[in-house]
Enzyme design. Structure first.
Site, PDB file in Angstrom:
ATOM      1  CB  SER A 103     -41.853  56.023  14.422  1.00  0.00           C
ATOM      2  OG  SER A 103     -40.639  56.516  13.884  1.00  0.00           O
ATOM      3  N   GLY A 114     -39.374  59.603  11.782  1.00  0.00           N
ATOM      4  CA  GLY A 114     -38.783  58.871  10.659  1.00  0.00           C
ATOM      5  C   GLY A 114     -37.761  57.817  11.072  1.00  0.00           C
ATOM      6  CD  GLU A 165     -38.812  66.372   8.768  1.00  0.00           C
ATOM      7  OE1 GLU A 165     -39.612  66.810   7.920  1.00  0.00           O
ATOM      8  OE2 GLU A 165     -38.878  65.212   9.228  1.00  0.00           O
ATOM      9  CD  GLU A 207     -44.279  65.581  14.590  1.00  0.00           C
ATOM     10  OE1 GLU A 207     -44.804  64.605  14.046  1.00  0.00           O
ATOM     11  OE2 GLU A 207     -43.676  66.449  13.948  1.00  0.00           O
ATOM     12  N   GLY A 257     -46.207  60.849   9.350  1.00  0.00           N
ATOM     13  CA  GLY A 257     -45.369  61.092   8.174  1.00  0.00           C
ATOM     14  C   GLY A 257     -45.390  59.891   7.251  1.00  0.00           C
ATOM     15  CG  ASN A 269     -45.696  66.384   7.400  1.00  0.00           C
ATOM     16  OD1 ASN A 269     -45.624  66.869   6.279  1.00  0.00           O
ATOM     17  ND2 ASN A 269     -44.774  66.588   8.333  1.00  0.00           N
ATOM     18  CD1 TRP A 270     -49.088  62.710   2.710  1.00  0.00           C
ATOM     19  CD2 TRP A 270     -49.510  63.627   0.708  1.00  0.00           C
ATOM     20  NE1 TRP A 270     -50.318  62.258   2.280  1.00  0.00           N
ATOM     21  CE2 TRP A 270     -50.597  62.807   1.070  1.00  0.00           C
ATOM     22  CE3 TRP A 270     -49.566  64.310  -0.512  1.00  0.00           C
ATOM     23  CZ2 TRP A 270     -51.720  62.649   0.240  1.00  0.00           C
ATOM     24  CZ3 TRP A 270     -50.671  64.161  -1.335  1.00  0.00           C
ATOM     25  CH2 TRP A 270     -51.745  63.324  -0.949  1.00  0.00           C
ATOM     26  CE  LYS A 271     -42.131  64.083   7.887  1.00  0.00           C
ATOM     27  NZ  LYS A 271     -41.111  63.575   8.785  1.00  0.00           N
ATOM     28  CG  HIS A 289     -42.136  69.057  10.961  1.00  0.00           C
ATOM     29  ND1 HIS A 289     -40.891  68.485  10.831  1.00  0.00           N
ATOM     30  CD2 HIS A 289     -43.009  68.034  11.101  1.00  0.00           C
ATOM     31  CE1 HIS A 289     -41.025  67.161  10.882  1.00  0.00           C
ATOM     32  NE2 HIS A 289     -42.293  66.868  11.048  1.00  0.00           N
TER      33      HIS A 289
HETATM   34  P1  PGA Z   1     -42.918  59.937  10.751  1.00  0.00           P
HETATM   35  O1  PGA Z   1     -42.966  61.540  10.652  1.00  0.00           O
HETATM   36  O2  PGA Z   1     -44.331  59.464  10.992  1.00  0.00           O
HETATM   37  O3  PGA Z   1     -42.382  59.492   9.424  1.00  0.00           O
HETATM   38  O4  PGA Z   1     -42.026  59.594  11.889  1.00  0.00           O
HETATM   39  C1  PGA Z   1     -43.760  62.273  11.525  1.00  0.00           C
HETATM   40  C2  PGA Z   1     -43.590  63.762  11.260  1.00  0.00           C
HETATM   41  O5  PGA Z   1     -42.478  64.198  10.965  1.00  0.00           O
HETATM   42  O6  PGA Z   1     -44.549  64.534  11.345  1.00  0.00           O
END
Ligand code: PGA
Length: 250
Positions: free
Chosen positions: A212, A172, A96, A166, A233, A9-11, A94
C-alpha cells in the site's frame, strides 16, 4: 546508501495497450530520476513489448516470477535463461505466490539460485501474515524466509540481491505498515543477513518496503535509515500516480 530503488509490480493487470501506454508515458515524462533506480515488472506476456520501448532508457525491466529449471517439460513456466535477454531483475517469492500458488521456502531458494546463475538481480519477498504479527512471530517467520532463501548461496552480493519486506496484511489493503514498524523489520532483516555475510555487505543490500505504498506515504518509508526503496503494486498501474510518486522522492 544514496541510491533509492523503486520496483513497479503490475501483477496480472494491464492489457497490451495499457502496457505500451504506461511505458510510453514513463519515457515521455522526462522524469529526472538520477539516484532512483526504477524497475518495471509487467506480466510475462508483455515483457517483450515493454522491453522494446524501455530498452534504451534508464528504466530497468523485471519479471514477476521464474521457474527454477532452465528448460524442459514444465508446461506454462518460464525460466531465468529465457528472461535474461529482456530483464535485469526478477521478483521471487511474492506473498501471492507463496500463499495462492503454494510456493515453499525451498522453491524460492531454487529460484534464487537459478536467477543468480543467469546474472539476474533477485528481489526476494518476505513478510508475515496478520495472524503471525498478532501472535508475535513476525520476526521469526521473516528470519526463516530469509535464511532458507539465501543460506546455501553464500556468495550473493548487493548486485544480485534485494529484499522486499512486504507484510501480507498491507498488500493491496490500503493499510500500509507504519514507517516505524517497517523500519523495525528492515533492520532486523539487515541484521539477519549480516549473520551469513560480511557486515559491510549486509549494509549494502537494498531492502525495500512494499504494501500500500503511494505518492502520499512514499517519503515516510524512504526516509527510514534501513529502507532503500519500495515495491509498488496498485500505485504503479496509474502512470500519473507513479510519476508523482517518483517526483515526491526527488
Ligand atoms: P500494493 O502491492 O502496492 O498494491 O499493496 C504491493 C505488492 O504486492 O508488491
Amino acid at each position: 546508501m544514496n541510491q533509492i530503488y523503486i520496483v513497479a509490480n503490475w501483477k496480472m493487470n494491464t492489457s497490451i495497450s495499457d502496457s505500451i501506454n504506461i511505458s510510453n508515458m514513463l519515457i515521455n515524462s522526462n522524469l529526472d530520476h538520477a539516484n532512483i533506480n526504477i524497475t518495471i515488472c509487467p506480466p510475462t506476456l508483455y515483457i517483450y513489448p515493454v522491453y522494446q520501448i524501455l530498452k534504451n532508457s534508464s528504466f530497468q525491466i523485471g519479471a514477476q516470477n521464474i521457474y527454477s529449471e532452465d528448460n524442459g517439460a514444465f508446461t506454462g513456466e518460464i525460466s531465468a535463461r529465457m528472461i535474461k535477454d529482456f530483464c535485469d531483475t526478477v521478483i521471487i517469492g511474492h506473498s501471492e505466490r507463496r500463499q495462492i500458488l503454494k510456493e515453499s521456502n525451498q522453491d524460492i531458494n531454487q529460484k534464487f539460485i537459478s536467477a543468480k546463475n543467469f546474472n539476474l538481480n533477485s528481489i526476494i519477498c518476505v513478510g508475515e501474515t496478520i495472524e503471525e504479527r498478532e501472535t508475535g512471530t513476525a520476526k521469526e517467520i521473516v528470519t526463516k524466509q530469509i535464511l532458507s532463501a539465501l543460506k546455501p548461496v553464500s556468495n550473493f552480493t548487493n548486485t544480485n540481491l534485494m529484499i522486499a519486506y512486504e507484510p501480507v496484511w498491507a498488500i493491496g489493503s490500503g493499510k500500509a505498515a507504519t514507517a516505524k514498524d517497517a523500519q523495525n523489520m528492515c533492520i532486523h532483516i539487515r541484521n539477519t543477513i549480516s549473520e551469513i555475510s560480511e557486515e559491510k555487505l549486509s549494509q549494502n543490500i537494498p531492502i525495500l518496503y512494499g504494501g500500500s505504498v503511494n505518492s502520499d506515504n512514499i517519503k515516510q518509508f524512504i526516509s527510514q535509515p534501513d529502507i532503500n526503496g519500495a515495491l509498488i503494486g496498485s500505485a504503479s498501474l496509474d502512470p500519473n500516480e507513479f510519476i508523482k510518486l517518483i517526483q515526491k522522492i526527488k
